[in-house]
Motif scaffolding. Structure first.
Motif, short mmCIF file in Angstrom:
data_model
loop_
_atom_site.label_atom_id
_atom_site.label_comp_id
_atom_site.label_asym_id
_atom_site.label_seq_id
_atom_site.Cartn_x
_atom_site.Cartn_y
_atom_site.Cartn_z
N VAL A 1 -3.40 1.21 -2.73
CA VAL A 1 -3.50 -0.22 -2.45
C VAL A 1 -3.68 -0.96 -3.76
CG1 VAL A 1 -6.01 -0.22 -2.16
CG2 VAL A 1 -4.62 -1.96 -0.99
N ALA B 1 -5.68 -6.92 -4.11
CA ALA B 1 -5.38 -7.31 -2.74
C ALA B 1 -6.51 -8.15 -2.17
CB ALA B 1 -5.17 -6.07 -1.88
N ARG C 1 -5.21 -5.20 5.63
CA ARG C 1 -3.92 -5.27 4.96
C ARG C 1 -2.86 -4.52 5.76
NH1 ARG C 1 -3.97 -9.33 2.76
NH2 ARG C 1 -2.08 -8.72 1.64
N ASN D 1 2.84 -7.04 -2.81
CA ASN D 1 2.62 -7.68 -1.52
C ASN D 1 1.24 -7.40 -0.94
OD1 ASN D 1 5.15 -9.09 -0.12
ND2 ASN D 1 5.93 -7.44 -1.42
N GLY D 2 0.48 -6.54 -1.62
CA GLY D 2 -0.86 -6.22 -1.12
C GLY D 2 -0.86 -5.30 0.08
N TRP D 3 0.28 -4.63 0.32
CA TRP D 3 0.34 -3.71 1.44
C TRP D 3 -0.37 -2.40 1.07
CZ3 TRP D 3 6.33 -4.53 1.69
CH2 TRP D 3 6.59 -5.80 2.21
N VAL D 4 -0.84 -1.69 2.07
CA VAL D 4 -1.45 -0.37 1.86
C VAL D 4 -0.39 0.69 2.09
CG1 VAL D 4 -3.22 1.25 2.61
CG2 VAL D 4 -3.71 -1.20 2.59
N SER E 1 -4.98 -3.10 8.53
CA SER E 1 -4.76 -3.87 9.75
C SER E 1 -4.01 -3.01 10.76
CB SER E 1 -3.96 -5.13 9.44
OG SER E 1 -2.59 -4.81 9.24
#
Length: 594
Positions: free
Chosen positions: A286, A290, A295, A334-337, A380
């Protein structure tokens, strides 16, 4: 026990009477054969096998013909007889498996080298040096042949080719000298003369052979040393929860992680294709910047890395490149995990479910479940699955299996990039693909280990079994794969004894072809120049999926092959990122079926 002196005396008398032209013919034959093999090693296994038999026989005769000219004649006789016996064994039993032939020829090289080494003790000056150097080279080459059974014919061919060329040139020089001198120094030979031309060329040649042998030995050691091995982290704990998706352990992971991100290696519970509990490993990554809060998740299903336990991406030097992960920087931005499973059997104990749909999909879904237990990462419920090649197959199966296996991991979308969507079509095409036997070996190994009705010995020709086991023991992204590539180039016949698309194996391939409906929106990407997963086969899969009612955005990319479609400069990358952003935003998914 020393060889029979009466036999040696007879050979010596014959050798003394041997006309110079016979020695010349033997020398020319050896030099020509040696040159042909060295210059054209990648011909075929059957041709190389024939060449080896001929070279062994000619070398044996030449050794016996020149025995009288050496101070260590009895040992030269012993080596000559050894080559003839080995040639006889290889010729009389053409059905010998590669592993047995490797054993026979490798031991002959070692034994011949040891015999020459012992005989060198009785030699003089240049002769002794040449024999010692040649003997050591022979022993090293023999050990290399034994260490790499699936490429033994190449190793032996090149070794014998070079040795035979040098040997033949030495015999030519010997014959020319004998003819020129009228036989006055017939008993001295190349190694026993007093001038530079009498001994040093052969000594230099043997020294060069030893240098080559030691260089190959060093290369072999480097290849073995470069291959990773699972550490204690991947060992299954004594006590494992019965629940799939439980986090067993984690530790920081830094290899090839972008500076703007942080990562952890995880070990978690999952289940195999038959529902048997198992453990798998993976990586969670990650962005360091973020925003706080849950996320979205990219569940990454990696492409082919191999089927051996050492082939887990989390073990490899380039863990994200190994499975062809696209857009890593964009994932971080994009801050995605990123939750990237290794699948079961890679890192952890096998078998690995290579192109075994449910086993792959469960590894993907349970990795997301396990990552939710990391205290330092907040995931998330929004998850998108990405997968390439084998991982594309896994992604399709993940979308198909998720509603019944992991309803707690809802999917916003599934991106299958050059997926192995038709397994019988894929296997039927492997014979036409360079290196296709490597992928075929992975499939056969995984299926024979997973399904009791799929027999390795019935599927694979006896002569190819050592080759297939060698392929299966190496990782596609590690240096050792070079040996598999060389071995596959030598193969002049398919590895299969029967058509793998029929019988039990064919039934299992059809069973693992993703034919169920996928509720999540699909993005399927295909390179138009893909020689492994054929565009026509992919088009057929998409048409059937459209008929099932799937929502599919099917995109093809001109000029892109199997790996090129996910390359950083591919037009797929911005499309993939935008498509994923839209799925997380809840926008309507495009559908090219309508």
């Amino acid at each position: 026990m020393m060889p029979d002196t009466r036999g040696l005396s007879a050979v010596r008398k014959w050798g003394q009477r041997a006309p110079w032209w016979l020695v010349l013919l033997l020398g020319v034959a050896c030099a020509v054969l040696g040159a042909v093999i060295v210059l054209q090693p990648f011909t075929s296994l059957s041709v190389l096998r024939l060449f080896i038999v001929i070279v062994l026989a000619v070398s044996g005769v030449a050794d016996l013909a020149s025995a009288c000219r050496s101070r260590s004649a009895r040992w030269t006789v012993a080596v000559g007889v050894l080559w003839l016996v080995t040639a006889l064994v290889a010729a009389v039993f053409p059905g010998l498996t590669l592993r047995v032939l490797a054993l026979v020829v490798g031991l002959a090289l070692v034994a011949g080298g040891m015999a020459r080494l012992v005989g060198a003790v009785r030699g003089r000056g240049d002769e002794r040096a040449a024999h010692v150097l040649g003997a050591l080279a022979s022993v090293v080459f023999g050990c290399l042949a034994l260490a790499w059974p699936d490429v033994t014919l190449l190793v032996v061919a090149v070794v014998f080719g070079a040795r035979t060329f040098v040997f033949g040139c030495a015999r030519i020089v010997e014959a020319v000298r004998a003819a020129h001198e009228g036989g006055r120094r017939e008993n001295e030979g190349v190694g026993g003369g007093r001038g530079w031309l009498h001994g040093w060329p052969r000594t230099a040649a043997m020294a060069a052979s030893l240098v080559v042998a030691l260089a190959l030995l060093a290369l072999s050691a480097a290849l073995h040393r470069a291959s990773p091995s699972p550490t204690a982290f991947y060992t299954r704990p004594a006590s494992v929860p019965a629940t799939a998706g439980a986090l067993l352990r984690s530790e920081p992971f830094t290899r090839a992680v972008p500076a703007s991100a942080q990562a952890w290696k995880i070990l978690y519970t999952t289940t195999r294709d038959d529902g048997v509990p198992a453990v798998a490993s993976g990586i969670v990554l990650v962005s360091r910047s973020a925003p706080a809060g849950p996320r979205p998740v990219i569940a990454w299903a990696h492409g082919t890395t191999g089927v051996a336990s050492s082939c887990a991406p989390s073990l490899l030097q380039k863990p994200f490149e190994a499975g062809a992960l696209p857009a890593l920087d964009q994932i971080v931005a994009n801050g995605w995990v990123l939750v990237a499973t290794d699948y079961t059997g890679l890192g952890t104990a096998g078998p690995h479910p290579y192109l075994v749909g449910q086993g792959e999909a469960r590894s993907v879904l349970d990795a997301v479940r396990a990552a939710r237990h990391l205290a330092t990462v907040h995931l998330s419920d929004q998850t998108a699955v990405w997968g390439h090649s084998q991982g594309g197959h896994a992604a399709l199966w993940t979308g198909q299996l998720q509603p019944t296996y992991a309803s707690d991991v809802p999917l916003a979308g599934v991106a299958a990039l050059a997926p192995a969507s038709d397994l019988t079509g894929l296997v039927s095409n492997l014979n036409t693909v360079p290196g296709g036997s490597i992928f075929a070996s992975y499939i056969v190994t995984a299926y024979s280990q997973t399904y009791p009705d799929v027999s390795f010995n019935r599927l694979i020709r006896p002569e190819a079994q050592a080759q297939v086991r060698g392929h299966a023991s190496r990782c596609l992204a590690e240096p050792e794969v070079f040996v598999s590539v060389v071995s596959s180039l030598l193969a002049d016949k398919p590895i299969f004894a029967t058509d793998p698309a029929t019988g039990a194996s064919g039934a299992r391939l059809r069973e693992n072809t993703p034919t169920g409906q996928i509720q999540a929106p699909l993005l399927i990407a295909q390179g138009e120049n893909d020689a492994l997963v054929l565009p026509a086969v992919q088009q057929g899969f998409v048409q059937q999926a459209c008929k099932r009612g799937d929502t599919i955005d099917y995109r093809t990319f001109p000029g892109r092959d199997h790996v090129g479609v996910v390359a950083p400069d591919s037009a797929l990358i911005p499309l993939l990122v935008t498509w994923t952003q839209d799925r997380f935003a809840g926008k309507p998914a495009p559908d090219t079926c309508s």
